[in-house]
Motif scaffolding. Sequence first.
Motif, short mmCIF file in Angstrom:
data_model
loop_
_atom_site.label_atom_id
_atom_site.label_comp_id
_atom_site.label_asym_id
_atom_site.label_seq_id
_atom_site.Cartn_x
_atom_site.Cartn_y
_atom_site.Cartn_z
N ILE A 151 0.83 -1.20 0.00
CA ILE A 151 0.00 0.00 0.00
C ILE A 151 0.86 1.25 0.00
CG2 ILE A 151 -1.67 1.30 1.40
CD1 ILE A 151 -2.75 -1.54 2.23
N ASN A 152 1.96 1.22 0.74
CA ASN A 152 2.90 2.33 0.74
C ASN A 152 3.46 2.58 -0.66
OD1 ASN A 152 6.26 2.89 1.40
ND2 ASN A 152 4.74 4.32 2.17
N GLY A 153 3.81 1.49 -1.36
CA GLY A 153 4.31 1.62 -2.73
C GLY A 153 3.27 2.23 -3.66
N LYS A 154 2.02 1.86 -3.46
CA LYS A 154 0.95 2.40 -4.30
C LYS A 154 0.72 3.88 -4.03
CE LYS A 154 -1.59 -1.93 -4.90
NZ LYS A 154 -2.93 -2.53 -5.01
N VAL A 155 0.74 4.27 -2.76
CA VAL A 155 0.56 5.68 -2.41
C VAL A 155 1.68 6.51 -3.03
CG1 VAL A 155 0.54 7.35 -0.52
CG2 VAL A 155 -0.72 5.21 -0.29
N PRO A 207 -4.30 10.05 -3.74
CA PRO A 207 -4.67 8.77 -3.13
C PRO A 207 -5.83 8.94 -2.15
CG PRO A 207 -2.31 9.24 -2.89
CD PRO A 207 -2.97 10.52 -3.29
N ILE A 208 -6.76 8.02 -2.19
CA ILE A 208 -7.82 7.90 -1.18
C ILE A 208 -7.44 6.69 -0.35
CG2 ILE A 208 -10.29 7.65 -0.75
CD1 ILE A 208 -10.70 8.61 -3.71
N LEU A 209 -6.69 6.94 0.71
CA LEU A 209 -6.11 5.86 1.51
C LEU A 209 -7.12 5.36 2.54
CD1 LEU A 209 -3.76 4.09 2.54
CD2 LEU A 209 -3.05 6.06 3.93
#
Length: 275
Positions: free
Chosen positions: A131-135, A145-147
């Motif tokens: 998820i960090n990589g995607k953000v 990003p909508i985390l």
Amino acid sequence: MEPSIENYIKNLVRDAILNLQFQNDRQTYVIANWKMNKTIAEASEFFQNLNGRQDVNIVVCPPAPLLYPIQLIIEQFKKPIGLGGQNVHWEEKGAYTGEISTEMLKDVGCEYAIIGHSERRQYFLEDDAAINGKVKKALKAGLIPILCVGETLEEKNLLQTEQVLSRQLFGALKDIETSQLIIAYEPVWAIGSGQSATADLAEQTHAYIRSVLERVLGKRAESISILYGGSVNGENAADYSRMPNIDGVLVGGASLNAASFDEIIDVFAKGEPNK
């Protein structure tokens, strides 16, 4: 007045003014997550029937095959609506069957990307590192990003909500310094269950999330919009809208119907409802 006391009071006043300024700067969002629903014809009918608003940020996140058709539909009906993907990959391209890149999302008109939704965490085993990589990739590409963060029912019952949220936020935002993102608190136990966190409980949790964001990003955390998601509908939306740390909602099932979605939009908008 003693100089030390005077300086202390001045600092308190300064911080209060800064916090109020950041809060006033926070954007209000009503975001639809359609998940795996709708055809092109159904999407077209939805937008024909949706009133929409200019005084609140509306975003629709449809399944990937509908992104470009919906971008054309939004342009055709001149709706004030942003477009977002439901997922994004951390690589630019490659042998990742079924995935979608930031370039692809941008190419079809997306401005936003949902990242870390509990259904992705659960069914596709996405961890905090992924998820960090995607953000990071979304931010680099200019997507917002909508985390999504949130605890399961078991974690809630074990009183681990704050522990889980801290882990998810610190993991997802590792080595990130910008505030150009949106946080969506989605208690997993409330998603699709018909049960929702009370407005008071959601407000308390949002305040905790903001305190964690302050530890990660400092004062910039005050400008980040934190949305509530989890069985949001026209009946409970008004309760959430009154809370100072709830800056909008991420809507699932109730966003599939134009009338019910309009009802939620009107709750969070600033002016009189459209007729």
